[in-house]
Design an enzyme around this catalytic site. Structure first.
Site, PDB file in Angstrom:
ATOM      1  N   ARG A   1      45.103  37.455  47.662  1.00 39.85           N
ATOM      2  CA  ARG A   1      43.947  36.684  47.208  1.00 39.85           C
ATOM      3  C   ARG A   1      44.422  35.516  46.367  1.00 39.85           C
ATOM      4  O   ARG A   1      45.547  35.497  45.896  1.00 39.85           O
ATOM      5  CB  ARG A   1      43.055  37.580  46.332  1.00 39.85           C
ATOM      6  CG  ARG A   1      42.389  38.662  47.096  1.00 39.85           C
ATOM      7  CD  ARG A   1      41.353  39.431  46.270  1.00 39.85           C
ATOM      8  NE  ARG A   1      41.523  39.450  44.831  1.00 39.85           N
ATOM      9  CZ  ARG A   1      41.256  40.498  44.071  1.00 39.85           C
ATOM     10  NH1 ARG A   1      40.835  41.619  44.609  1.00 39.85           N
ATOM     11  NH2 ARG A   1      41.398  40.428  42.766  1.00 39.85           N
TER      12      ARG A   1
ATOM     13  N   ARG B   1      33.232  45.552  32.526  1.00 40.77           N
ATOM     14  CA  ARG B   1      34.611  45.213  32.180  1.00 40.77           C
ATOM     15  C   ARG B   1      34.770  44.822  30.722  1.00 40.77           C
ATOM     16  O   ARG B   1      35.889  44.545  30.281  1.00 40.77           O
ATOM     17  CB  ARG B   1      35.031  44.023  33.032  1.00 40.77           C
ATOM     18  CG  ARG B   1      35.985  44.316  34.163  1.00 40.77           C
ATOM     19  CD  ARG B   1      36.225  43.011  34.875  1.00 40.77           C
ATOM     20  NE  ARG B   1      37.417  42.962  35.661  1.00 40.77           N
ATOM     21  CZ  ARG B   1      37.467  43.256  36.962  1.00 40.77           C
ATOM     22  NH1 ARG B   1      36.412  43.663  37.613  1.00 40.77           N
ATOM     23  NH2 ARG B   1      38.604  43.127  37.599  1.00 40.77           N
TER      24      ARG B   1
ATOM     25  N   ARG C   1      45.263  39.039  34.205  1.00 41.35           N
ATOM     26  CA  ARG C   1      44.349  40.127  34.554  1.00 41.35           C
ATOM     27  C   ARG C   1      44.754  41.429  33.880  1.00 41.35           C
ATOM     28  O   ARG C   1      43.897  42.194  33.436  1.00 41.35           O
ATOM     29  CB  ARG C   1      44.268  40.298  36.076  1.00 41.35           C
ATOM     30  CG  ARG C   1      43.351  39.250  36.711  1.00 41.35           C
ATOM     31  CD  ARG C   1      43.739  38.929  38.149  1.00 41.35           C
ATOM     32  NE  ARG C   1      43.604  40.037  39.049  1.00 41.35           N
ATOM     33  CZ  ARG C   1      44.315  40.164  40.186  1.00 41.35           C
ATOM     34  NH1 ARG C   1      45.204  39.237  40.511  1.00 41.35           N
ATOM     35  NH2 ARG C   1      44.115  41.191  40.969  1.00 41.35           N
TER      36      ARG C   1
ATOM     37  N   LYS D   1      41.282  50.841  42.826  1.00 45.17           N
ATOM     38  CA  LYS D   1      39.860  50.985  42.489  1.00 45.17           C
ATOM     39  C   LYS D   1      38.952  50.616  43.663  1.00 45.17           C
ATOM     40  O   LYS D   1      38.025  51.363  43.998  1.00 45.17           O
ATOM     41  CB  LYS D   1      39.639  50.078  41.277  1.00 45.17           C
ATOM     42  CG  LYS D   1      38.260  49.807  40.831  1.00 45.17           C
ATOM     43  CD  LYS D   1      38.284  49.006  39.511  1.00 45.17           C
ATOM     44  CE  LYS D   1      38.994  47.657  39.606  1.00 45.17           C
ATOM     45  NZ  LYS D   1      38.218  46.611  40.284  1.00 45.17           N
TER      46      LYS D   1
ATOM     47  N   ARG E   1      51.179  43.148  48.132  1.00 47.48           N
ATOM     48  CA  ARG E   1      49.974  43.337  48.951  1.00 47.48           C
ATOM     49  C   ARG E   1      50.013  42.366  50.138  1.00 47.48           C
ATOM     50  O   ARG E   1      50.212  41.164  49.952  1.00 47.48           O
ATOM     51  CB  ARG E   1      48.786  43.026  48.028  1.00 47.48           C
ATOM     52  CG  ARG E   1      47.448  43.432  48.470  1.00 47.48           C
ATOM     53  CD  ARG E   1      46.595  44.025  47.357  1.00 47.48           C
ATOM     54  NE  ARG E   1      45.944  43.074  46.440  1.00 47.48           N
ATOM     55  CZ  ARG E   1      45.135  43.475  45.442  1.00 47.48           C
ATOM     56  NH1 ARG E   1      44.905  44.749  45.236  1.00 47.48           N
ATOM     57  NH2 ARG E   1      44.585  42.591  44.640  1.00 47.48           N
TER      58      ARG E   1
HETATM   59  P1  ADP Z   1      40.928  43.170  40.224  1.00 39.75           P
HETATM   60  O1  ADP Z   1      40.479  44.499  39.731  1.00 39.75           O
HETATM   61  O2  ADP Z   1      42.096  43.255  41.160  1.00 39.75           O
HETATM   62  O3  ADP Z   1      41.188  42.163  39.144  1.00 39.75           O
HETATM   63  P2  ADP Z   1      38.222  42.390  41.163  1.00 39.75           P
HETATM   64  O4  ADP Z   1      37.875  42.033  42.574  1.00 39.75           O
HETATM   65  O5  ADP Z   1      37.539  43.572  40.582  1.00 39.75           O
HETATM   66  O6  ADP Z   1      39.797  42.564  41.181  1.00 39.75           O
HETATM   67  O7  ADP Z   1      37.932  41.127  40.208  1.00 39.75           O
HETATM   68  C1  ADP Z   1      38.449  39.858  40.481  1.00 39.75           C
HETATM   69  C2  ADP Z   1      38.014  38.855  39.409  1.00 39.75           C
HETATM   70  O8  ADP Z   1      36.591  38.712  39.430  1.00 39.75           O
HETATM   71  C3  ADP Z   1      38.343  39.235  37.964  1.00 39.75           C
HETATM   72  O9  ADP Z   1      39.667  38.904  37.595  1.00 39.75           O
HETATM   73  C4  ADP Z   1      37.291  38.401  37.211  1.00 39.75           C
HETATM   74  O10 ADP Z   1      37.665  37.037  37.132  1.00 39.75           O
HETATM   75  C5  ADP Z   1      36.075  38.477  38.124  1.00 39.75           C
HETATM   76  N1  ADP Z   1      35.198  39.639  37.753  1.00 39.75           N
HETATM   77  C6  ADP Z   1      34.930  40.722  38.516  1.00 39.75           C
HETATM   78  N2  ADP Z   1      34.115  41.579  37.878  1.00 39.75           N
HETATM   79  C7  ADP Z   1      33.877  41.031  36.670  1.00 39.75           C
HETATM   80  C8  ADP Z   1      33.130  41.441  35.527  1.00 39.75           C
HETATM   81  N3  ADP Z   1      32.475  42.600  35.490  1.00 39.75           N
HETATM   82  N4  ADP Z   1      33.104  40.609  34.449  1.00 39.75           N
HETATM   83  C9  ADP Z   1      33.745  39.446  34.458  1.00 39.75           C
HETATM   84  N5  ADP Z   1      34.488  38.999  35.477  1.00 39.75           N
HETATM   85  C10 ADP Z   1      34.557  39.777  36.582  1.00 39.75           C
END
Ligand code: ADP
Length: 188
Positions: free
Chosen positions: A134, A91, A145, A16, A130
């Site tokens: 992170r 989300r 997740r 993504k 990866r």
């Molecule tokens: P990934 O898709 O690999 O989980 P992201 O960088 O999109 O990685 O998100 C990392 C973390 O950031 C999520 O697991 C969550 O804890 C937080 N996060 C990101 N976007 C949101 C959102 N829209 N609502 C709630 N938490 C979020």
């Protein structure tokens, strides 16, 4: 040309973030990645950032109102005039409803939603292998997740049923970008 408002949805490891960057470049619109914005806030040492960090490290979602405020402020910036690509937001269905209200408030045009589809085994394989990992790329957090995605985020696709295009996220990165662009430019 009218604004290009995109939402990219996909489980962790679906590519993504990579696709969002490529589409942002292709269309000349900003990528708004809530995960990146939250990681920056966490690194800044602010109080909200500190709270977000421990939630993120465990692989849970930060509270809706926190991300909704971030997105509202970000979308109001001038560089979003030609459109935007949201990466990692909404989300939850609560976030999707809040976004509908924000876009209405700001008088914006319709959104298109792209969902990247990748099998679970492949997601786990990609993330655990990866190179640059992170703080939330460990097995326990990853399991959370993926569960959170199925439980909270998959229903968001239902919210956007009529605006949705589903794209196979397996295969070559550049070909996936082309498939997305093609799906978005098809007459509908
Ligand atoms: P990934 O898709 O690999 O989980 P992201 O960088 O999109 O990685 O998100 C990392 C973390 O950031 C999520 O697991 C969550 O804890 C937080 N996060 C990101 N976007 C949101 C959102 N829209 N609502 C709630 N938490 C979020």
């Amino acid at each position: 040309m009218s604004e290009r408002n995109l939402i990219l949805i996909g489980p962790p490891g679906s590519g993504k973030g990579t696709q969002a960057k490529r589409l942002a470049k292709r269309f000349g619109i900003p990528q708004i990645a809530t995960g990146d914005i939250l990681r920056e806030a966490a690194a800044s040492g602010s109080e909200a950032g500190g709270r977000a960090r421990s939630i993120m490290e465990r692989g849970h979602l930060v509270p809706d109102d926190l991300v909704i405020d971030i997105v509202r402020a970000r979308l109001a910036k001038e560089d979003c005039n030609p459109g935007f690509i949201l990466d990692g937001f909404p989300r939850t269905t609560g976030q999707a409803e809040a976004l509908d209200a924000i876009l209405r408030e700001q008088g914006r045009g319709p959104v298109r939603v792209v969902a990247l589809v990748v099998a679970d085994e492949e997601l786990v394989r990609r993330i655990l292998s990866r190179g640059e990992s992170r703080a939330d790329d460990n097995e326990g957090s990853l399991r959370n997740r993926l569960e959170v995605y199925d439980r909270e985020t998959a229903p968001v696709l239902e919210h956007y049923r009529s605006a949705l295009v589903e794209i196979d996220g397996m295969g070559d990165m550049a070909q996936i970008t082309d498939a997305i662009v093609e799906a978005l430019t098809e007459q509908r």
